[in-house]
Motif scaffolding. Structure first.
Motif, PDB file in Angstrom:
ATOM      1  N   VAL A  20       0.837  -1.205   0.000  1.00 48.16           N
ATOM      2  CA  VAL A  20       0.000   0.000   0.000  1.00 48.16           C
ATOM      3  C   VAL A  20       0.870   1.252   0.000  1.00 48.16           C
ATOM      4  N   LEU A  21       1.885   1.270   0.851  1.00 46.51           N
ATOM      5  CA  LEU A  21       2.767   2.438   0.926  1.00 46.51           C
ATOM      6  C   LEU A  21       3.531   2.648  -0.376  1.00 46.51           C
ATOM      7  N   VAL A  22       4.059   1.568  -0.938  1.00 47.97           N
ATOM      8  CA  VAL A  22       4.814   1.686  -2.188  1.00 47.97           C
ATOM      9  C   VAL A  22       3.917   2.192  -3.312  1.00 47.97           C
ATOM     10  N   ASN A  23       2.710   1.656  -3.418  1.00 43.35           N
ATOM     11  CA  ASN A  23       1.792   2.111  -4.469  1.00 43.35           C
ATOM     12  C   ASN A  23       1.419   3.580  -4.294  1.00 43.35           C
ATOM     13  N   LYS A  24       1.235   4.004  -3.046  1.00 43.94           N
ATOM     14  CA  LYS A  24       0.935   5.413  -2.792  1.00 43.94           C
ATOM     15  C   LYS A  24       2.118   6.298  -3.169  1.00 43.94           C
ATOM     16  N   ALA A  25       3.329   5.839  -2.862  1.00 44.21           N
ATOM     17  CA  ALA A  25       4.519   6.619  -3.205  1.00 44.21           C
ATOM     18  C   ALA A  25       4.687   6.715  -4.718  1.00 44.21           C
ATOM     19  N   ILE A  26       4.469   5.612  -5.416  1.00 43.48           N
ATOM     20  CA  ILE A  26       4.576   5.624  -6.879  1.00 43.48           C
ATOM     21  C   ILE A  26       3.539   6.563  -7.485  1.00 43.48           C
ATOM     22  N   GLY A  57      12.162  -9.318  -3.891  1.00 43.99           N
ATOM     23  CA  GLY A  57      10.864  -8.778  -3.502  1.00 43.99           C
ATOM     24  C   GLY A  57       9.806  -9.068  -4.560  1.00 43.99           C
ATOM     25  N   ALA A  58       8.584  -9.336  -4.106  1.00 47.64           N
ATOM     26  CA  ALA A  58       7.522  -9.737  -5.035  1.00 47.64           C
ATOM     27  C   ALA A  58       6.416  -8.694  -5.135  1.00 47.64           C
ATOM     28  N   ASP A  59       5.827  -8.312  -4.028  1.00 46.01           N
ATOM     29  CA  ASP A  59       4.719  -7.355  -4.044  1.00 46.01           C
ATOM     30  C   ASP A  59       4.787  -6.510  -2.780  1.00 46.01           C
ATOM     31  N   PRO A  60       5.561  -5.403  -2.847  1.00 46.26           N
ATOM     32  CA  PRO A  60       6.157  -4.731  -4.009  1.00 46.26           C
ATOM     33  C   PRO A  60       7.456  -5.395  -4.466  1.00 46.26           C
ATOM     34  N   ASP A  61       7.864  -5.075  -5.701  1.00 44.64           N
ATOM     35  CA  ASP A  61       9.075  -5.674  -6.242  1.00 44.64           C
ATOM     36  C   ASP A  61      10.158  -4.623  -6.462  1.00 44.64           C
ATOM     37  N   LYS A 176      16.628   1.481  11.897  1.00 48.15           N
ATOM     38  CA  LYS A 176      17.200   0.138  11.867  1.00 48.15           C
ATOM     39  C   LYS A 176      16.163  -0.887  11.415  1.00 48.15           C
ATOM     40  N   LEU A 177      16.589  -1.727  10.469  1.00 44.36           N
ATOM     41  CA  LEU A 177      15.748  -2.800   9.938  1.00 44.36           C
ATOM     42  C   LEU A 177      16.481  -4.129  10.114  1.00 44.36           C
ATOM     43  N   PRO A 178      16.602  -4.617  11.358  1.00 43.15           N
ATOM     44  CA  PRO A 178      17.343  -5.860  11.570  1.00 43.15           C
ATOM     45  C   PRO A 178      16.632  -7.060  10.963  1.00 43.15           C
ATOM     46  N   GLY A 179      17.414  -8.057  10.641  1.00 40.24           N
ATOM     47  CA  GLY A 179      16.946  -9.289  10.021  1.00 40.24           C
ATOM     48  C   GLY A 179      18.094  -9.832   9.195  1.00 40.24           C
ATOM     49  N   CYS A 180      18.228 -11.132   9.147  1.00 38.17           N
ATOM     50  CA  CYS A 180      19.360 -11.733   8.438  1.00 38.17           C
ATOM     51  C   CYS A 180      18.835 -12.729   7.400  1.00 38.17           C
ATOM     52  N   PRO A 181      18.377 -12.190   6.216  1.00 41.08           N
ATOM     53  CA  PRO A 181      18.482 -10.792   5.798  1.00 41.08           C
ATOM     54  C   PRO A 181      17.230  -9.998   6.162  1.00 41.08           C
ATOM     55  N   CYS A 182      17.262  -8.711   5.824  1.00 33.15           N
ATOM     56  CA  CYS A 182      16.084  -7.859   5.931  1.00 33.15           C
ATOM     57  C   CYS A 182      15.069  -8.281   4.865  1.00 33.15           C
ATOM     58  N   HIS A 183      13.815  -8.391   5.263  1.00 31.63           N
ATOM     59  CA  HIS A 183      12.766  -8.711   4.294  1.00 31.63           C
ATOM     60  C   HIS A 183      12.601  -7.529   3.333  1.00 31.63           C
ATOM     61  N   PRO A 184      12.428  -7.776   2.034  1.00 29.52           N
ATOM     62  CA  PRO A 184      12.265  -6.655   1.095  1.00 29.52           C
ATOM     63  C   PRO A 184      11.107  -5.732   1.454  1.00 29.52           C
ATOM     64  N   ASP A 185      10.034  -6.275   2.019  1.00 33.22           N
ATOM     65  CA  ASP A 185       8.903  -5.436   2.418  1.00 33.22           C
ATOM     66  C   ASP A 185       9.299  -4.429   3.494  1.00 33.22           C
ATOM     67  N   TRP A 186      10.146  -4.858   4.431  1.00 30.21           N
ATOM     68  CA  TRP A 186      10.530  -3.965   5.524  1.00 30.21           C
ATOM     69  C   TRP A 186      11.274  -2.749   4.988  1.00 30.21           C
ATOM     70  N   PHE A 187      12.163  -2.982   4.026  1.00 30.94           N
ATOM     71  CA  PHE A 187      12.903  -1.848   3.466  1.00 30.94           C
ATOM     72  C   PHE A 187      12.023  -0.998   2.562  1.00 30.94           C
ATOM     73  N   MET A 188      11.326  -1.625   1.623  1.00 29.19           N
ATOM     74  CA  MET A 188      10.542  -0.837   0.668  1.00 29.19           C
ATOM     75  C   MET A 188       9.390  -0.110   1.349  1.00 29.19           C
ATOM     76  N   GLY A 189       8.774  -0.745   2.342  1.00 32.14           N
ATOM     77  CA  GLY A 189       7.708  -0.074   3.072  1.00 32.14           C
ATOM     78  C   GLY A 189       8.227   1.121   3.854  1.00 32.14           C
ATOM     79  N   THR A 190       9.380   0.953   4.496  1.00 32.56           N
ATOM     80  CA  THR A 190       9.984   2.053   5.254  1.00 32.56           C
ATOM     81  C   THR A 190      10.387   3.188   4.324  1.00 32.56           C
ATOM     82  N   LEU A 191      11.016   2.850   3.206  1.00 26.10           N
ATOM     83  CA  LEU A 191      11.441   3.870   2.251  1.00 26.10           C
ATOM     84  C   LEU A 191      10.239   4.626   1.687  1.00 26.10           C
TER      85      LEU A 191
END
Length: 295
Positions: A20-26, A57-61, A176-191
């Motif tokens: 939702v956040l990524v689509n709103k940003a786009i 990442g899939a949705d968002p990608d 901070k987005l800890p995780g090994c690795p960080c989930h793509p949603d966590w980064f893209m949603g935060t960004l």
């Protein structure tokens, strides 16, 4: 026994947060309500697992991120430029508007000599120097993954290169987005949230509450087994793995909701205990990962 867990609120809403956040940003970028921001992604002392995770990442990608949300100015795994040309693009951003994303810890021993990211104007550029110079000038700094957030595996004992998390070197807030690795949603949603609204709501460790507010234990589909005292005695038993060493009761992140690889599975879904990779102090404070003392 019914494994359905009812203790994790708003599961559907939380699952869709990033998309939702990524689509709103786009949409906002497309309608010229906001401008694309410059993004620098530094890969430091680590395994590059976070950029690989982001590409999955899939949705968002990742395509949405790279073509419609931001301008990726620098990432040594993805950019065409190399050598001096790449370093020039990186340091030309000083004094301009950019968001800095960092994966990997920062080696500090001997002035950071054990992690050199390139050469520029005849000088070796260490991760230490890059963080000190680029970190202070960024509009936002995001530590992507556990190594960047708290040192992680790169800082595990005996830590010969004296690795630390990004925050240890900067006199400013680091998301901070800890995780090994960080989930793509966590980064893209935060960004996406940053692009739309600025800094998201954070907990006391500067983690976004929209992804890190609940314990894995509370949202785990095997939580009812814990409540009824039905515990796995060996790997493969499809009950609560608390006595096998599962760190879900102390790890705050939404893996049970979000899962991995296009929401196909996650460790507990594959009969493997959570090892607490998204917790500060991982891996040293989370060992042993498996315990067969189930008495």
């Amino acid at each position: 026994m019914n494994e359905k867990n009812i203790n994790c609120p708003n599961i559907t809403m939380r699952l869709e947060t990033a998309s939702v956040l990524v689509n709103k940003a786009i949409d906002a970028v497309t309608m010229n309500k906001i401008q694309k921001r410059n993004l620098i992604w530094l890969e430091l002392t680590g395994c590059s697992g976070n950029i690989i995770s982001l590409l999955d990442g899939a949705d968002p990608d990742f395509k949405s991120l790279a073509t419609q949300m931001v301008k990726i100015v620098y990432d040594n795994s993805l950019m065409a430029a190399e050598g001096e040309f790449a370093m020039e693009k990186l340091f030309n951003m000083l004094g301009k508007d950019y968001i800095l994303a960092v994966e990997g810890a920062v080696s500090t021993k001997d002035g950071g000599l054990y992690n050199v990211i390139g050469r520029f104007k005849g000088e070796s550029i260490t991760a230490y120097r890059a963080i000190k110079e680029l970190g202070e000038g960024a509009a936002y700094v995001i530590a992507v993954g556990t190594c960047a957030s708290d040192g992680g595996i790169s800082a595990a004992r005996p830590n010969p290169s004296k690795c630390v998390g990004v925050q240890d070197l900067l006199n400013r807030k680091v998301i901070k987005l800890p995780g090994c690795p960080c989930h793509p949603d966590w980064f893209m949603g935060t960004l996406a949230y940053i692009l739309l609204f600025g800094e998201p709501a954070l907990d006391e460790r500067a983690r976004p509450l929209m992804f890190y507010s609940t314990l894995i234990h509370d949202c785990c589909p095997r939580h009812p087994f814990f409540e009824q005292g039905v515990f796995a005695e060996k790997l493969g038993d499809e009950t609560c793995m608390f006595k096998l060493g599962c760190r879900g009761p102390v790890t705050r992140v939404d893996c049970p909701i979000r899962k991995w690889n296009d929401r196909v599975n996650w460790p507990i879904g594959d009969n493997s205990p959570c090892i607490g990779c998204a917790m500060f102090g991982f891996p040293d404070k989370m060992k042993p990962f498996i315990s067969y003392n189930t008495t």
